[in-house]
Design an enzyme around this catalytic site. Structure first.
Site, PDB file in Angstrom:
ATOM      1  N   GLN A  34      -1.246  11.458 -12.509  1.00 55.38           N
ATOM      2  CA  GLN A  34      -2.000  11.651 -11.255  1.00 55.38           C
ATOM      3  C   GLN A  34      -1.037  11.836 -10.077  1.00 55.38           C
ATOM      4  O   GLN A  34      -1.209  12.734  -9.247  1.00 55.38           O
ATOM      5  CB  GLN A  34      -2.894  10.428 -11.025  1.00 55.38           C
ATOM      6  CG  GLN A  34      -3.524  10.370  -9.655  1.00 55.38           C
ATOM      7  CD  GLN A  34      -4.500   9.223  -9.530  1.00 55.38           C
ATOM      8  OE1 GLN A  34      -5.621   9.314 -10.033  1.00 55.38           O
ATOM      9  NE2 GLN A  34      -4.109   8.150  -8.887  1.00 55.38           N
ATOM     10  N   SER A  87      -5.017  -3.278 -13.860  1.00 50.55           N
ATOM     11  CA  SER A  87      -5.990  -2.193 -13.813  1.00 50.55           C
ATOM     12  C   SER A  87      -7.375  -2.800 -13.637  1.00 50.55           C
ATOM     13  O   SER A  87      -7.660  -3.869 -14.199  1.00 50.55           O
ATOM     14  CB  SER A  87      -5.944  -1.409 -15.134  1.00 50.55           C
ATOM     15  OG  SER A  87      -7.094  -0.600 -15.259  1.00 50.55           O
ATOM     16  N   GLY A 100      -2.186  -4.677  -7.769  1.00 48.31           N
ATOM     17  CA  GLY A 100      -1.625  -3.323  -7.815  1.00 48.31           C
ATOM     18  C   GLY A 100      -2.002  -2.560  -6.554  1.00 48.31           C
ATOM     19  O   GLY A 100      -1.159  -1.912  -5.923  1.00 48.31           O
ATOM     20  N   HIS A 101      -3.284  -2.668  -6.168  1.00 48.09           N
ATOM     21  CA  HIS A 101      -3.742  -1.973  -4.958  1.00 48.09           C
ATOM     22  C   HIS A 101      -3.151  -2.614  -3.694  1.00 48.09           C
ATOM     23  O   HIS A 101      -2.678  -1.905  -2.797  1.00 48.09           O
ATOM     24  CB  HIS A 101      -5.269  -2.045  -4.837  1.00 48.09           C
ATOM     25  CG  HIS A 101      -6.028  -1.407  -5.958  1.00 48.09           C
ATOM     26  ND1 HIS A 101      -6.789  -2.123  -6.845  1.00 48.09           N
ATOM     27  CD2 HIS A 101      -6.162  -0.106  -6.321  1.00 48.09           C
ATOM     28  CE1 HIS A 101      -7.370  -1.307  -7.707  1.00 48.09           C
ATOM     29  NE2 HIS A 101      -6.994  -0.073  -7.419  1.00 48.09           N
ATOM     30  N   GLY A 154     -11.642   0.951  -5.465  1.00 50.01           N
ATOM     31  CA  GLY A 154     -12.135  -0.398  -5.237  1.00 50.01           C
ATOM     32  C   GLY A 154     -11.895  -1.332  -6.408  1.00 50.01           C
ATOM     33  O   GLY A 154     -11.117  -1.034  -7.305  1.00 50.01           O
ATOM     34  N   TYR A 155     -12.599  -2.464  -6.389  1.00 52.37           N
ATOM     35  CA  TYR A 155     -12.367  -3.566  -7.309  1.00 52.37           C
ATOM     36  C   TYR A 155     -10.879  -3.908  -7.267  1.00 52.37           C
ATOM     37  O   TYR A 155     -10.161  -3.883  -8.272  1.00 52.37           O
ATOM     38  CB  TYR A 155     -12.841  -3.248  -8.731  1.00 52.37           C
ATOM     39  CG  TYR A 155     -13.289  -4.519  -9.425  1.00 52.37           C
ATOM     40  CD1 TYR A 155     -14.480  -5.139  -9.056  1.00 52.37           C
ATOM     41  CD2 TYR A 155     -12.493  -5.127 -10.380  1.00 52.37           C
ATOM     42  CE1 TYR A 155     -14.869  -6.338  -9.646  1.00 52.37           C
ATOM     43  CE2 TYR A 155     -12.886  -6.320 -10.981  1.00 52.37           C
ATOM     44  CZ  TYR A 155     -14.073  -6.917 -10.607  1.00 52.37           C
ATOM     45  OH  TYR A 155     -14.444  -8.088 -11.179  1.00 52.37           O
ATOM     46  N   ASP A 183      -0.371   5.459 -12.605  1.00 52.30           N
ATOM     47  CA  ASP A 183      -1.069   6.700 -12.946  1.00 52.30           C
ATOM     48  C   ASP A 183      -0.073   7.840 -12.741  1.00 52.30           C
ATOM     49  O   ASP A 183      -0.171   8.611 -11.788  1.00 52.30           O
ATOM     50  CB  ASP A 183      -2.302   6.846 -12.061  1.00 52.30           C
ATOM     51  CG  ASP A 183      -3.269   5.691 -12.260  1.00 52.30           C
ATOM     52  OD1 ASP A 183      -4.087   5.761 -13.173  1.00 52.30           O
ATOM     53  OD2 ASP A 183      -3.163   4.692 -11.524  1.00 52.30           O
TER      54      ASP A 183
HETATM   55  P1  AMP Z   1      -7.649   3.266  -8.639  1.00 51.83           P
HETATM   56  O1  AMP Z   1      -8.485   2.347  -7.784  1.00 51.83           O
HETATM   57  O2  AMP Z   1      -7.509   2.805 -10.051  1.00 51.83           O
HETATM   58  O3  AMP Z   1      -8.053   4.711  -8.509  1.00 51.83           O
HETATM   59  O4  AMP Z   1      -6.168   3.192  -8.047  1.00 51.83           O
HETATM   60  C1  AMP Z   1      -5.904   3.442  -6.701  1.00 51.83           C
HETATM   61  C2  AMP Z   1      -4.417   3.549  -6.530  1.00 51.83           C
HETATM   62  O5  AMP Z   1      -3.799   2.341  -6.947  1.00 51.83           O
HETATM   63  C3  AMP Z   1      -3.770   4.670  -7.355  1.00 51.83           C
HETATM   64  O6  AMP Z   1      -2.734   5.275  -6.601  1.00 51.83           O
HETATM   65  C4  AMP Z   1      -3.220   3.922  -8.544  1.00 51.83           C
HETATM   66  O7  AMP Z   1      -2.109   4.565  -9.149  1.00 51.83           O
HETATM   67  C5  AMP Z   1      -2.792   2.626  -7.891  1.00 51.83           C
HETATM   68  N1  AMP Z   1      -2.698   1.537  -8.876  1.00 51.83           N
HETATM   69  C6  AMP Z   1      -3.685   1.058  -9.676  1.00 51.83           C
HETATM   70  N2  AMP Z   1      -3.192   0.089 -10.475  1.00 51.83           N
HETATM   71  C7  AMP Z   1      -1.883  -0.025 -10.182  1.00 51.83           C
HETATM   72  C8  AMP Z   1      -0.816  -0.842 -10.670  1.00 51.83           C
HETATM   73  N3  AMP Z   1      -1.008  -1.752 -11.637  1.00 51.83           N
HETATM   74  N4  AMP Z   1       0.405  -0.680 -10.147  1.00 51.83           N
HETATM   75  C9  AMP Z   1       0.640   0.237  -9.168  1.00 51.83           C
HETATM   76  N5  AMP Z   1      -0.319   1.028  -8.667  1.00 51.83           N
HETATM   77  C10 AMP Z   1      -1.556   0.905  -9.164  1.00 51.83           C
END
Ligand code: AMP
Length: 280
Positions: free
Chosen positions: A153, A185, A36-37, A31-32, A150
């Site tokens: 990951q 992020s 990117g998401h 969330g948030y 990530d």
């Molecule tokens: P998170 O909410 O941070 O767990 O991220 C959820 C998904 O979004 C994961 O697959 C992350 O790798 C991806 N993600 C987060 N930030 C970015 C970004 N700046 N660019 C590409 N993917 C992202």
């Protein structure tokens, strides 16, 4: 757009989709949401008949001294953004729905979880693979999208899917960046204005590494030393790690001949940021 908070509701939706022989793409998130998401979601939209996202701040992937309690949350805003992108359904469970009292089962990928982020976050990937395995069992996606930001990951999830013969195709999306290059992020919001400026050393050192490689430097140790130097001499920044690794095994490489990835984690003030880039 539908929002399901229980495993039972989510599974009923999945059953109906599967009965129609249609496909599901899952984009797991905490969330948030930022661009990117939403870019991952846009990509996911084109990969299956139905786009499902999950929003779950997964406690098992946070260490005892990490930012679980203060991790940013804004479900109203997230659901608005998700709907705009064309998400059909959000799985939004409470912690107790995912980890009821007596919960005792964990998925652990060995070795590649013990380097890079695994060194300073020893229980992190066990939490990630456990929750992603659960999400895959609940949503039964045909395809799932993960960000290259990530990088470890992504590699760990690919390994889990392969080793456990999971029926899901893992697709990656390139890192989405702010105009000045900082990787997007949810944690960037913790940065003060001066830290936000200093955080550009992450992308700065990755770009410099690429230039060196393009200029003929093959010695990984020299490139690593340059990056460590650049980061350590930037105010408010401390290196957690800078490594040049094989993209599949995440083992360190001495010489950059074929494909290699430079991955780094930097503490900017008290905020830990990660980034990576392929060096060719
Ligand atoms: P998170 O909410 O941070 O767990 O991220 C959820 C998904 O979004 C994961 O697959 C992350 O790798 C991806 N993600 C987060 N930030 C970015 C970004 N700046 N660019 C590409 N993917 C992202």
């Amino acid at each position: 757009m539908e929002v399901f908070t229980t495993v039972k509701e989510m599974k009923a939706y999945v059953r109906a989709v599967k009965q129609r022989r249609e496909t599901i793409c899952l984009v797991p998130t905490m969330g948030y949401l930022h661009k990117g998401h939403t870019d991952l979601m846009r990509m996911g939209r084109g990969l299956a008949d139905h786009l499902v996202i999950s929003i779950f701040v997964n406690p098992t992937q946070f260490g005892p001294k990490e930012d679980l309690a203060k991790y940013p949350r804004d479900f109203e805003r997230d659901s608005r953004l998700a709907e705009e992108v064309g998400v059909e359904c959000i799985f939004y469970p409470e912690t107790l729905e995912m980890y009821p009292p007596g919960y005792a089962t964990y998925v652990n990928v060995e070795e590649i979880t013990e380097t890079l982020c695994g060194l300073s976050r020893p229980t992190h990937f066990r939490g990630v693979t456990t929750v992603v395995a659960k999400l895959f069992n609940i949503v039964e996606p045909d395809v799932s999208v993960f960000g290259e930001k990530d990088y470890q990951q992504l590699t760990v999830i690919r390994k889990m899917v392969k080793d456990l013969d999971m029926n899901v195709r893992v697709v990656s999306h390139p890192t989405v960046r702010e105009d000045d290059g900082l990787a997007m992020s949810s944690r960037n919001r913790y940065l003060s204005p001066s830290q936000r400026k200093n955080a550009l050393v992450l992308i700065g050192s990755l770009r410099r590494a690429r230039e060196l490689v393009r200029g003929g430097e093959h010695d990984a140790a020299k490139i690593q030393a340059m990056a460590v130097d650049m980061i350590s001499s930037t105010p408010e920044c401390a290196v957690d790690y800078v490594e040049i690794v094989d993209p599949d095994t995440l083992c360190p490489v001495d010489r950059i001949d074929g494909r290699a990835v430079m991955a780094l984690a930097v503490k900017v003030g008290s905020t830990r940021l990660i980034d990576n880039a392929e060096l060719k």
